[in-house]
Enzyme design. Sequence first.
Site, PDB file in Angstrom:
ATOM      1  N   HIS A  97      -9.748  -1.529   1.740  1.00  0.00           N
ATOM      2  CA  HIS A  97      -8.414  -2.130   1.912  1.00  0.00           C
ATOM      3  C   HIS A  97      -8.412  -3.090   3.103  1.00  0.00           C
ATOM      4  O   HIS A  97      -7.809  -4.156   3.066  1.00  0.00           O
ATOM      5  CB  HIS A  97      -7.371  -1.040   2.131  1.00  0.00           C
ATOM      6  CG  HIS A  97      -7.431   0.070   1.126  1.00  0.00           C
ATOM      7  ND1 HIS A  97      -7.871   1.320   1.459  1.00  0.00           N
ATOM      8  CD2 HIS A  97      -7.148   0.097  -0.194  1.00  0.00           C
ATOM      9  CE1 HIS A  97      -7.832   2.104   0.379  1.00  0.00           C
ATOM     10  NE2 HIS A  97      -7.407   1.371  -0.646  1.00  0.00           N
ATOM     11  N   THR A  99       0.817  -1.210   0.000  1.00  0.00           N
ATOM     12  CA  THR A  99       0.000   0.000   0.000  1.00  0.00           C
ATOM     13  C   THR A  99       0.846   1.254   0.000  1.00  0.00           C
ATOM     14  O   THR A  99       1.963   1.274   0.503  1.00  0.00           O
ATOM     15  CB  THR A  99      -0.999   0.027   1.180  1.00  0.00           C
ATOM     16  OG1 THR A  99      -1.796   1.207   1.082  1.00  0.00           O
ATOM     17  CG2 THR A  99      -0.310   0.017   2.516  1.00  0.00           C
ATOM     18  N   ARG A 100       0.294   2.294  -0.608  1.00  0.00           N
ATOM     19  CA  ARG A 100       0.916   3.608  -0.558  1.00  0.00           C
ATOM     20  C   ARG A 100      -0.111   4.630  -0.096  1.00  0.00           C
ATOM     21  O   ARG A 100       0.111   5.815  -0.170  1.00  0.00           O
ATOM     22  CB  ARG A 100       1.482   3.977  -1.928  1.00  0.00           C
ATOM     23  CG  ARG A 100       0.449   4.018  -3.042  1.00  0.00           C
ATOM     24  CD  ARG A 100       1.120   4.372  -4.353  1.00  0.00           C
ATOM     25  NE  ARG A 100       0.191   4.814  -5.360  1.00  0.00           N
ATOM     26  CZ  ARG A 100      -0.269   4.066  -6.363  1.00  0.00           C
ATOM     27  NH1 ARG A 100       0.096   2.794  -6.459  1.00  0.00           N
ATOM     28  NH2 ARG A 100      -1.072   4.563  -7.256  1.00  0.00           N
ATOM     29  N   ARG A 128      -7.597  -4.304  -7.471  1.00  0.00           N
ATOM     30  CA  ARG A 128      -7.892  -3.615  -8.713  1.00  0.00           C
ATOM     31  C   ARG A 128      -6.781  -2.632  -9.048  1.00  0.00           C
ATOM     32  O   ARG A 128      -6.295  -1.924  -8.186  1.00  0.00           O
ATOM     33  CB  ARG A 128      -9.218  -2.871  -8.511  1.00  0.00           C
ATOM     34  CG  ARG A 128      -9.739  -2.217  -9.725  1.00  0.00           C
ATOM     35  CD  ARG A 128     -10.955  -1.367  -9.379  1.00  0.00           C
ATOM     36  NE  ARG A 128     -11.282  -0.520 -10.505  1.00  0.00           N
ATOM     37  CZ  ARG A 128     -10.639   0.600 -10.809  1.00  0.00           C
ATOM     38  NH1 ARG A 128      -9.664   1.029 -10.056  1.00  0.00           N
ATOM     39  NH2 ARG A 128     -10.993   1.288 -11.871  1.00  0.00           N
TER      40      ARG A 128
END
Length: 398
Positions: free
Chosen positions: A207, A199-200, A293
């Site tokens: 999430h 993740t960023r 996605r």
Amino acid sequence: MSTLVPPHGSPSVKPLLLPETERAAERRRAEKLRRVPLDSRAVSDVLMLAMGAYTPLDGFMGYDDWRGSCQDMKLARGLFWPIPITLSVSKDLAGSIGAEEEVALVDAESGKILALMTAREKYSIDKRFEAEHVYRTADPKHPGVAKVLGQGEVNLAGPVRVIDEGDYVIKYPKLYIRPAESRAMFLDKGWSKVAAFQTRNPMHRSHEYLVKIAVEVMDGVFIHQVLGKLKEGDIPAEVRTRAIQAMIDNYFRPGTVIQAGYPIEMRYAGPREALLHALIRQNFGCSHLIVGRDHAGVGSYYGPFDAHRIFDELWEGALVTQPLKIDVTFYCRKCYGMATARTCPHDSKFHISISGTQQREMLSTDADIPPEFSRPEVVEILREYYASLKTPSRHLAS
Ligand SMILES: [Zn+2]
């Protein structure tokens, strides 16, 4: 016997950081060498090499590895590698460096010497070739492509020996977990099936749900975030790590996830980058990578599930770590719960989805963010951040 996936192409992880006892002497030597400035992407790559995340590379790639990696996703010796790891310099600087000359690799921003490299090879590349193969576009508006098109004219290759791990390890001592350490942590917990979640962004409920699907079927999940440079407008890492921790503390059972960070800089190469992310996670000891996605995509350069499909095109044995492919996740008002496009039969008008731009607007005003979209503990931290942007003095002080 380790029950974890083996490192990529090597029996053990290969960190290129020199042992502490050798660093001072090497630093004294490095100070006398010709200096090669590194942009933020190259700094990130040196740190990735230092920690062993790019096992089994021993430095920056030469021409054959560069070309093979772009064209066939293979190093010259046949090993799978989906994105070239290269160091570029200006023509003038390249011209002044002799064959087999040892140079000092310097972070251009901080002026710190990070590593020494023996210059084994100098070569020019066809930047368009790299862009079209790796990024599937040569559009200069693509941020990863822009970096390639804007980089120096000559690539410098050779083995690297790192003497400084940079600032992330000082700034995020608990999160900066190296592959040898994550492997030890997983073994200690008795985990062998471990999924990594890349993740960023701060984690909203969609999430959280991705991670929880993995928790259900794995021994544990490694929530692994980007500490490297991001796009303009992204939430800074120090805010994001707190928001993620708030979510873990309040909504996960203890011992099911580990939060960590690593020094990669996003290239936004979509499907190819999803493959690189899986390769890197193999080095960290993760058997799976959650691929949702538009993984590692940007704008509309990639189809939403291109990063799922590319795993099916790999040859046998290219990667041990496998994708955990998950469809779009959301809260559905008709399902009364979190769902995916694979499980929910209802019309999208029942789905709660808020775009990144809308979120920023809602967070910087007092607009309510529905609890179906984001946890209140997370929203509070993000709101505080957006408020600080409006009062510059407070922002600078924090
Ligand atoms: Zn539904």
